[in-house]
Write a protein that holds these residues in place. Structure first.
Motif: not given
Length: 159
Positions: A129-136
């Motif tokens: 949840p609430n994550m973009n590519h880099r964060e994920a």
């Protein structure tokens, strides 16, 4: 950790080997390197080798499943599940994570994942949840995903 074609730190020519090859040279490096590592380290159980990668590494992780059967399980993080040869990919249990706000939206992959499941694939699909590519990519490796990898064992290896 294997350093296959395309990695940095070994000169420009080595780093550029994977360009436009879509995993071919890199897959060979990873497969051969893994086999050599197992051969040289008798404490490694060849039936319990996992494979994981994020972004391009996640693409490679999935692609490897179409090229070899040495991996007991795979974790794809923030990598689009491609169609490839579904018959080959379904042989390996897959844990797949994708950020909710990734540039490739999770809804884009639900039909592909369903096709894999229809062919008998074991796929765990988690949306972060609430994550973009880099964060994920950074958050993908959790105790749950590691346990997934550790809980699988190859029943039979043909290579």
């Amino acid at each position: 950790v294997l350093q296959p074609s395309g990695c940095t730190g070994f000169g420009q020519e080595f780093a550029a080997r994977h360009s436009n090859a879509w995993g071919d040279y890199t897959a060979d490096d990873i497969i051969n390197g893994t086999k050599q590592f197992v051969k040289e380290h008798p404490f490694v159980n060849p039936k319990k080798i996992g494979c994981m990668g994020a972004s391009y590494g996640g693409f490679m992780t999935q692609y490897l499943q179409t090229r070899t059967d040495i991996f007991a399980a795979a974790h794809l993080a923030s990598a689009a599940p491609k169609h490839y040869d579904i018959e080959k990919v379904v042989k390996t249990p897959i844990y797949f994570t994708l950020g909710e706000n990734d540039m490739d939206k999770p809804s884009m992959y639900e039909s592909v994942i369903e096709k894999f499941r229809e062919k008998g694939a074991e796929i765990t699909f988690k949306i972060l949840p609430n994550m973009n590519h880099r964060e994920a990519c950074n958050a993908a490796y959790t105790p749950e995903s590691i346990e997934f990898l550790l809980s699988h064992k190859k029943q039979e290896t043909t290579e």
